[in-house]
Scaffold this motif. Sequence first.
Motif, mmCIF file in Angstrom:
data_model
loop_
_atom_site.group_PDB
_atom_site.id
_atom_site.type_symbol
_atom_site.label_atom_id
_atom_site.label_comp_id
_atom_site.label_asym_id
_atom_site.label_seq_id
_atom_site.Cartn_x
_atom_site.Cartn_y
_atom_site.Cartn_z
ATOM 1 N N THR A 173 0.840 -1.197 0.000
ATOM 2 C CA THR A 173 0.000 0.000 0.000
ATOM 3 C C THR A 173 0.877 1.250 0.000
ATOM 4 O OG1 THR A 173 -1.770 -1.163 1.157
ATOM 5 C CG2 THR A 173 -1.812 1.246 1.238
ATOM 6 N N ALA A 174 1.911 1.260 0.842
ATOM 7 C CA ALA A 174 2.814 2.417 0.905
ATOM 8 C C ALA A 174 3.523 2.624 -0.433
ATOM 9 C CB ALA A 174 3.829 2.220 2.026
ATOM 10 N N GLY B 180 2.635 5.796 -2.608
ATOM 11 C CA GLY B 180 3.787 6.675 -2.851
ATOM 12 C C GLY B 180 4.069 6.850 -4.329
ATOM 13 N N GLY C 136 -2.030 10.236 1.227
ATOM 14 C CA GLY C 136 -1.511 9.127 2.018
ATOM 15 C C GLY C 136 -2.386 8.797 3.215
ATOM 16 N N VAL D 156 -4.627 5.373 4.206
ATOM 17 C CA VAL D 156 -4.556 4.701 5.512
ATOM 18 C C VAL D 156 -5.946 4.619 6.132
ATOM 19 C CG1 VAL D 156 -3.676 4.906 7.871
ATOM 20 C CG2 VAL D 156 -2.149 5.274 5.935
#
Length: 171
Positions: free
Chosen positions: A40-41, A45, A142, A146
């Motif tokens: 996911t990051a 990103g 971001g 989350v």
Amino acid sequence: MTATRFDQRMYAVMNDRRAAGLYATASRRRLLVGAHAALTAVGVGAWIGAVFGPSFWPVLVVAAALLPWVVLTGALNGSTRGLLELRGRMLDERQLVERDRVRALAHRITLWVLIAAALGTGAYGMMTDAPLREAVTPVLVGVLAVHWIMPLWVAALRVQDDVVDDAGDEA
């Protein structure tokens, strides 16, 4: 209200135990959540880099991360037996209570993520004298990611291991 064919099909998919070996233990579920969080990051990103950056290569990273991310999402949903994906009419009372608990805990965690993002963005603006708009939009994207996925991570981490029935072995 009665279950529709869609409800019945989703219930069958979410309760299919063929892949249960992937998430049978708490340590495996933690590993899946960690891998999912990392993907996911990377994906978020790269997406931020593609939208707000000058180059095109982050789009390729998003495309490469998408398939494994979808597979891991399916495994996490399977580990929770569709707790967050099924409609309320397909869940029993215990599952409805657990879904509320998961959402409440995820909401509290996301609150702290928002606080950290606000403080980090403010610190970035003070230390660099850069306009905050350079940091605010990517940080908000971001944090939105989350906020969206945190209930699934919390639910997967809270799942109890299946109880093994030893009584059948003795007979």
